[in-house]
Scaffold this active site. Structure first.
Site, PDB file in Angstrom:
ATOM      1  CB  SER A  85      19.004   9.425  30.899  1.00 57.74           C
ATOM      2  OG  SER A  85      19.745  10.610  30.880  1.00 57.74           O
ATOM      3  CB  CYS A  86      18.224   4.293  33.145  1.00 54.61           C
ATOM      4  SG  CYS A  86      17.258   2.775  33.142  1.00 54.61           S
ATOM      5  CB  VAL A  87      13.367   7.537  32.660  1.00 56.24           C
ATOM      6  CG1 VAL A  87      14.350   8.673  32.810  1.00 56.24           C
ATOM      7  CG2 VAL A  87      13.043   7.315  31.196  1.00 56.24           C
TER       8      VAL A  87
END
Length: 125
Positions: free
Chosen positions: A104-106
């Site tokens: 995941s990349c936020v």
């Protein structure tokens, strides 16, 4: 079973948390910034340099437990600017070049110490 992990090969915790925790056969690593563990300061050179250092810190935590990046099953990446996504991926892709973990990349409004990137991993034996 829960076991706290600590190594001087990665930056020490800058708050009330552990560098990593074993829970049975799973290693949960706290987020790693682009901090030079010897200096305790962010490396210079922007997103690429901080990403490289954060990944070195991740590797140091893993290696201290007899693991490698091949043991990583999940990563969570925080970027302060999604405009850095491509540059980050270029660095990340060199470390996780085959059979990369789930990720995941936020976007984060801010990271500790003014960091540009923070990388958290979960690894299994």
């Amino acid at each position: 079973m829960k076991k706290i992990v600590s190594t001087d090969k990665a930056p020490g915790a800058i708050g009330p948390y552990s560098q990593a925790i074993w829970a049975d056969d799973t290693l949960y690593c706290s987020g790693q910034l682009g901090l030079d563990p010897a200096k305790g300061a962010l490396v210079e050179g922007g997103i690429a340099a901080q990403s490289e250092q954060a990944l070195k810190n991740v590797k140091a935590l893993l290696e201290s437990q007899g693991l490698t990046t091949k043991n990583v099953v999940k990563t969570l990446v925080f970027l302060t600017d999604m405009g850095n996504f491509k540059a980050f991926n270029e660095v990340y892709g060199k470390v996780f070049d085959s059979e990369p973990p789930a990720r995941s990349c936020v976007a984060a409004a801010a990271l500790p110490l003014g960091g540009l990137v923070e990388i958290e991993v979960i690894a299994r034996k």
